[in-house]
Design a protein around this motif. Structure first.
Motif, PDB file in Angstrom:
ATOM      1  N   ASN A  77      -0.679   7.782  10.907  1.00  0.00           N
ATOM      2  CA  ASN A  77      -2.437   8.880   9.911  1.00  0.00           C
ATOM      3  C   ASN A  77      -3.905   8.712   9.847  1.00  0.00           C
ATOM      4  OD1 ASN A  77      -2.936   9.781   7.327  1.00  0.00           O
ATOM      5  ND2 ASN A  77      -0.567  10.134   7.129  1.00  0.00           N
ATOM      6  N   THR A  78      -4.243   9.054  10.061  1.00  0.00           N
ATOM      7  CA  THR A  78      -5.599   9.410   9.525  1.00  0.00           C
ATOM      8  C   THR A  78      -5.807   8.789   8.247  1.00  0.00           C
ATOM      9  OG1 THR A  78      -6.162  10.863   9.114  1.00  0.00           O
ATOM     10  CG2 THR A  78      -6.281  10.189  11.560  1.00  0.00           C
ATOM     11  N   GLN A  79      -5.095   8.145   7.199  1.00  0.00           N
ATOM     12  CA  GLN A  79      -5.440   7.924   6.331  1.00  0.00           C
ATOM     13  C   GLN A  79      -4.930   6.894   5.923  1.00  0.00           C
ATOM     14  OE1 GLN A  79      -3.103  10.412   3.212  1.00  0.00           O
ATOM     15  NE2 GLN A  79      -3.712   8.941   1.593  1.00  0.00           N
ATOM     16  N   PHE A  80      -4.073   5.845   6.560  1.00  0.00           N
ATOM     17  CA  PHE A  80      -4.009   4.906   6.375  1.00  0.00           C
ATOM     18  C   PHE A  80      -4.703   3.822   7.875  1.00  0.00           C
ATOM     19  CE2 PHE A  80      -0.529   6.530   4.239  1.00  0.00           C
ATOM     20  CZ  PHE A  80      -0.777   5.686   2.848  1.00  0.00           C
ATOM     21  N   SER A  81      -5.437   2.652   7.362  1.00  0.00           N
ATOM     22  CA  SER A  81      -5.392   1.910   9.316  1.00  0.00           C
ATOM     23  C   SER A  81      -4.372   1.365   9.514  1.00  0.00           C
ATOM     24  CB  SER A  81      -6.566   0.704   8.705  1.00  0.00           C
ATOM     25  OG  SER A  81      -5.569   0.094   7.942  1.00  0.00           O
ATOM     26  N   VAL A  82      -3.434   1.854   9.384  1.00  0.00           N
ATOM     27  CA  VAL A  82      -1.527   1.164  10.662  1.00  0.00           C
ATOM     28  C   VAL A  82      -1.339   2.324  10.004  1.00  0.00           C
ATOM     29  CG1 VAL A  82      -2.484  -1.276  10.489  1.00  0.00           C
ATOM     30  CG2 VAL A  82      -0.644   0.223   7.859  1.00  0.00           C
ATOM     31  N   ASP A 102       1.194  -2.738  10.366  1.00  0.00           N
ATOM     32  CA  ASP A 102       0.800  -3.350  10.761  1.00  0.00           C
ATOM     33  C   ASP A 102       0.611  -4.163  12.211  1.00  0.00           C
ATOM     34  OD1 ASP A 102      -1.943  -4.037  12.124  1.00  0.00           O
ATOM     35  OD2 ASP A 102      -2.566  -5.522  11.095  1.00  0.00           O
TER      36      ASP A 102
END
Length: 129
Positions: A77-82, A102
């Motif tokens: 998901n591009t909303q989260f970095s992981v 992560d």
């Protein structure tokens, strides 16, 4: 699949008389924890192998969508970095847990090695997927 804070682990516990695998999914986070029983068929293992191919290509997957087990979704998901992993108990409690994890470099290959270890053992001792 784990980092320093959160994890979603499928632990294979042994083989049932039917030939399916007794297992559990264990979710751990700094906020809440959960555990659900699983029964993994050879088809479930084949589906996980296909899901790993999709994940290696950077695509999100849904694993075990037939409602015989809790569904496991892994989303980039591009909303989260992981990646975000959702475990949904659609057949039982109706609850879902969403955990960002992560994942370390090489995690897909590590998952493939663990899957093969499960497939090679006729009566597996606990192995973490």
């Amino acid at each position: 699949m784990a980092d320093h804070e959160n994890s979603v682990v499928v632990r294979v516990l042994g083989r049932r008389d039917s030939g399916d695998l007794a297992a559990e999914v264990v979710i751990t986070s700094s906020f809440c924890n959960g555990r659900l029983d699983l029964c993994l068929s050879p088809q479930d293992l084949d589906d996980w192998a296909k899901a790993l191919d999709e994940l290696a290509a950077g695509r999100s997957v849904c694993w075990m969508t037939d409602l015989s087990n809790p569904g496991i979704n892994i989303e980039f998901n591009t909303q989260f970095s992981v990646p975000v992993i959702t475990v949904e108990d659609g057949r039982g409690s109706g609850t879902a847990m969403v955990v960002p994890v992560d994942l370390a470099d090489g995690w897909v290959e590590a998952q493939r090695r663990r899957l093969e270890a499960v497939r090679r053992q006729p009566a597996p001792r606990p192995v973490v997927l």
